[in-house]
Design an enzyme around this catalytic site. Structure first.
Site, PDB file in Angstrom:
ATOM      1  N   TYR A  72       0.823  -1.218   0.000  1.00 47.22           N
ATOM      2  CA  TYR A  72       0.000   0.000   0.000  1.00 47.22           C
ATOM      3  C   TYR A  72       0.856   1.267   0.000  1.00 47.22           C
ATOM      4  O   TYR A  72       0.363   2.357  -0.231  1.00 47.22           O
ATOM      5  CB  TYR A  72      -0.948   0.017   1.211  1.00 47.22           C
ATOM      6  CG  TYR A  72      -2.085  -0.989   1.078  1.00 47.22           C
ATOM      7  CD1 TYR A  72      -1.853  -2.259   0.568  1.00 47.22           C
ATOM      8  CD2 TYR A  72      -3.383  -0.661   1.443  1.00 47.22           C
ATOM      9  CE1 TYR A  72      -2.866  -3.175   0.431  1.00 47.22           C
ATOM     10  CE2 TYR A  72      -4.407  -1.581   1.315  1.00 47.22           C
ATOM     11  CZ  TYR A  72      -4.143  -2.836   0.806  1.00 47.22           C
ATOM     12  OH  TYR A  72      -5.154  -3.751   0.667  1.00 47.22           O
ATOM     13  N   ASP A  92      -3.819 -17.536   1.926  1.00 48.13           N
ATOM     14  CA  ASP A  92      -4.899 -18.004   1.044  1.00 48.13           C
ATOM     15  C   ASP A  92      -5.693 -19.135   1.689  1.00 48.13           C
ATOM     16  O   ASP A  92      -6.926 -19.146   1.685  1.00 48.13           O
ATOM     17  CB  ASP A  92      -4.370 -18.388  -0.356  1.00 48.13           C
ATOM     18  CG  ASP A  92      -3.185 -19.346  -0.326  1.00 48.13           C
ATOM     19  OD1 ASP A  92      -2.678 -19.635   0.776  1.00 48.13           O
ATOM     20  OD2 ASP A  92      -2.770 -19.816  -1.408  1.00 48.13           O
ATOM     21  N   ASP A 134      -6.250  -6.469   4.995  1.00 47.75           N
ATOM     22  CA  ASP A 134      -7.375  -5.724   4.411  1.00 47.75           C
ATOM     23  C   ASP A 134      -8.442  -6.705   3.917  1.00 47.75           C
ATOM     24  O   ASP A 134      -9.637  -6.577   4.203  1.00 47.75           O
ATOM     25  CB  ASP A 134      -6.842  -4.860   3.257  1.00 47.75           C
ATOM     26  CG  ASP A 134      -7.862  -3.859   2.747  1.00 47.75           C
ATOM     27  OD1 ASP A 134      -8.862  -3.625   3.444  1.00 47.75           O
ATOM     28  OD2 ASP A 134      -7.647  -3.308   1.645  1.00 47.75           O
ATOM     29  N   ASP A 177     -12.328  -7.804   5.725  1.00 50.53           N
ATOM     30  CA  ASP A 177     -13.654  -7.724   5.079  1.00 50.53           C
ATOM     31  C   ASP A 177     -14.319  -9.099   5.104  1.00 50.53           C
ATOM     32  O   ASP A 177     -15.539  -9.213   5.241  1.00 50.53           O
ATOM     33  CB  ASP A 177     -13.534  -7.224   3.637  1.00 50.53           C
ATOM     34  CG  ASP A 177     -13.732  -5.713   3.531  1.00 50.53           C
ATOM     35  OD1 ASP A 177     -13.335  -5.003   4.476  1.00 50.53           O
ATOM     36  OD2 ASP A 177     -14.277  -5.244   2.510  1.00 50.53           O
ATOM     37  N   LYS A 206       2.448 -15.380   2.862  1.00 53.84           N
ATOM     38  CA  LYS A 206       2.560 -16.204   1.653  1.00 53.84           C
ATOM     39  C   LYS A 206       4.038 -16.521   1.464  1.00 53.84           C
ATOM     40  O   LYS A 206       4.660 -16.163   0.456  1.00 53.84           O
ATOM     41  CB  LYS A 206       2.005 -15.436   0.437  1.00 53.84           C
ATOM     42  CG  LYS A 206       0.501 -15.533   0.298  1.00 53.84           C
ATOM     43  CD  LYS A 206      -0.005 -16.889  -0.168  1.00 53.84           C
ATOM     44  CE  LYS A 206       0.365 -17.174  -1.598  1.00 53.84           C
ATOM     45  NZ  LYS A 206      -0.132 -18.532  -2.024  1.00 53.84           N
TER      46      LYS A 206
HETATM   47  C1  LIG Z   1     -10.186   2.819   1.930  1.00 56.10           C
HETATM   48  C2  LIG Z   1      -8.938   2.025   1.968  1.00 56.10           C
HETATM   49  C3  LIG Z   1      -7.752   2.933   1.877  1.00 56.10           C
HETATM   50  C4  LIG Z   1      -8.841   1.149   3.220  1.00 56.10           C
HETATM   51  C5  LIG Z   1      -7.620   0.250   3.129  1.00 56.10           C
HETATM   52  O1  LIG Z   1      -7.392  -0.368   2.099  1.00 56.10           O
HETATM   53  O2  LIG Z   1      -6.909   0.179   4.123  1.00 56.10           O
HETATM   54  C6  LIG Z   1     -10.028   0.266   3.528  1.00 56.10           C
HETATM   55  O3  LIG Z   1     -10.244  -0.723   2.590  1.00 56.10           O
HETATM   56  C7  LIG Z   1      -9.868  -0.318   4.919  1.00 56.10           C
HETATM   57  O4  LIG Z   1     -10.006  -1.521   5.045  1.00 56.10           O
HETATM   58  O5  LIG Z   1      -9.645   0.448   5.861  1.00 56.10           O
HETATM   59 MG   LIG Z   2     -10.656  -2.604   3.508  1.00 52.00          MG
END
Ligand SMILES: CC(C)[C@H](C(=O)O)[C@@H](O)C(=O)O
Ligand SMILES: [Mg+2]
Ligand SMILES: NC(=O)c1ccc[n+]([C@@H]2O[C@H](COP(=O)([O-])OP(=O)(O)OC[C@H]3O[C@@H](n4cnc5c(N)ncnc54)[C@H](O)[C@@H]3O)[C@@H](O)[C@H]2O)c1
Length: 389
Positions: free
Chosen positions: A150, A230, A255, A259, A197
């Protein structure tokens, strides 16, 4: 008056509020009402300054975050963040999200704590995963937040692009120390999984070796296991409770896996996060790294979810993730452990109200009919009641 550990020092501190875009301002507004109640009830005082980051900053300043806001972020005891982004701003640089990335880097809030558990017992039925598999899931994902793919010197040309995925010893050691310190706050210590990984990425091989070095030397009582990221993504669906404990991983994997955690619990609208400049201190102790002027750890608190442009402006957003981020802020940056517990209990109480014989007060993402304000008011009522007890 309650104190921060010393009899004369009142609780509270300096807060920078960056509501951001779309549902960000909606849920931040609701969460701050809970902070008002905490101030009124406990005598704590939070000096709040509001500013811009994200698309709103691009509109006003032609940049996703200004130098002035970056400076204020460094000086605040904590930053309370909504969410940044939306289709209207696109992805050409600087895009809204870059403002958040720049704040994380400037504040050096390298450890992003993203807990995954059920905010309430009744939500287990709403998970897309079978109840017997998901029931009891409870892990803390710690995502590296200031390095990896990132950041670094990106190359972006018309027909070629490169995101260097780099990690250095110091970046890995500090992550391992946060995971180890958090594990040791439990008796017996929580198990830790390091996700990488290492079968493919050089940065993962260095990550794995250094994480082991730190644990062998500094946390010999903690069980550390490696897990390829993975297969972890798959196992979190088939055997999520096998990872009850701590998962420490790099920026990209963290990240994605966080999610996925939202998918496990059934809604992103429930997941809070804390990005910290050091390991959180155990109750009654001082942080050893990243200490703020309030005696806690410097941090930025935001939900895992984004700006949800599809539901913004309609009063439909679930405020729980933002409210639970406020609880993490009270705990880690302001040492207000009791108040943090109260806020979490209040959210659980509201989510469980139907099962407990009351009315259902849940937003649409949880299958309910309530709006953000209604759900927030119910949480506020519970916070007031619990703080009185
Ligand atoms: C919006 C983006 C920069 C952020 C990230 O990738 O860290 C988001 O996806 C998160 O999970 O906080
Ligand atoms: Mg995110
Ligand atoms: N921390 C941040 O600022 C952050 C985090 C993630 C995404 N983003 C940005 O947000 C924008 C939208 O991203 P996305 O659509 O991929 O993810 P998102 O998290 O905004 O939305 C995904 C889905 O979850 C729902 N959802 C999210 N939060 C909810 C809530 N509180 N209540 C009810 N439903 C909720 C949305 O309606 C949508 O259907 C993008 O610009 C993205 O870059 C910002």
């Amino acid at each position: 008056m309650a104190t921060n550990g010393s009899a004369s020092k009142p609780k509270g501190g300096k807060l920078l509020v960056l509501p951001g875009d779309h549902i960000g301002p909606e849920v931040v507004h609701e969460a701050l009402k809970i902070l008002d109640i905490i101030e009124e009830t406990t005598g704590a005082k939070f000096e709040r300054e509001f500013d811009l980051c994200g698309g709103c900053s691009l509109d006003k300043h032609k940049d996703s975050v200004t130098e002035e806001v970056l400076k204020k972020s460094e000086e605040a005891d904590a930053v309370f963040f909504g969410s940044a982004g939306g289709p209207e701003w696109g992805h050409s640089q600087p895009n809204p999200e870059s403002g958040l990335l720049r704040i994380r880097l400037r504040m050096q809030i390298f450890a992003n704590l993203r807990p995954c558990n059920f905010a309430s017992k009744s939500l287990v039925h709403r998970s897309p995963i079978k109840e017997e598999i998901i029931k009891g899931v409870d892990f803390m994902l710690i995502r590296e937040n200031c390095g990896g793919a990132y950041y670094g010197n990106k190359i972006e040309e018309e027909d070629y692009a490169c995101d260097p995925w780099e990690y250095s010893r110091s970046e890995i050691e500090r992550m391992a120390r946060v995971a180890g310190a958090l594990a040791m706050q439990h008796d017996p210590p929580l198990p830790v999984w390091s996700a990488d990984k290492a079968n493919v990425l050089a940065s993962s091989r260095v990550w794995r070796r250094i994480v082991h070095e730190v644990f062998d030397k500094e946390f010999p009582k903690v069980t550390l296991r490696d897990q390829l990221a993975d297969s972890l993504a798959m196992l979190l669906i088939t055997k999520p409770t096998a990872f009850n404990g701590i998962i420490v991983t790099d920026n990209t994997f963290g990240d994605i896996l966080s999610d996925e955690s939202g998918g496990l619990t059934g809604s992103l609208g429930l997941l809070p996060s804390a990005s910290l400049a050091g390991a959180p201190a155990a109750p009654g102790t001082e942080p050893t790294q990243g200490r703020n002027n309030a005696g806690g750890v410097r941090g930025l608190y935001e939900p895992v979810h984004g700006s949800a442009p599809d539901i913004s402006g309609k009063g439909l957003a679930n405020p729980a993730a933002q409210v639970l981020s406020l609880a993490m802020m009270l705990r880690y940056s302001f040492n207000m452990h009791h108040e943090a517990d109260v806020v979490e209990q209040a959210v659980a109480k509201v989510l469980d109200s139907k099962e407990d014989g009351g009315l259902e007060v849940r937003t649409g993402d949880l299958g309910g009919k309530a709006g953000s304000k209604e759900m927030s008011e119910a949480i506020q009522g519970e916070v007031k009641r619990l703080l009185k007890d």
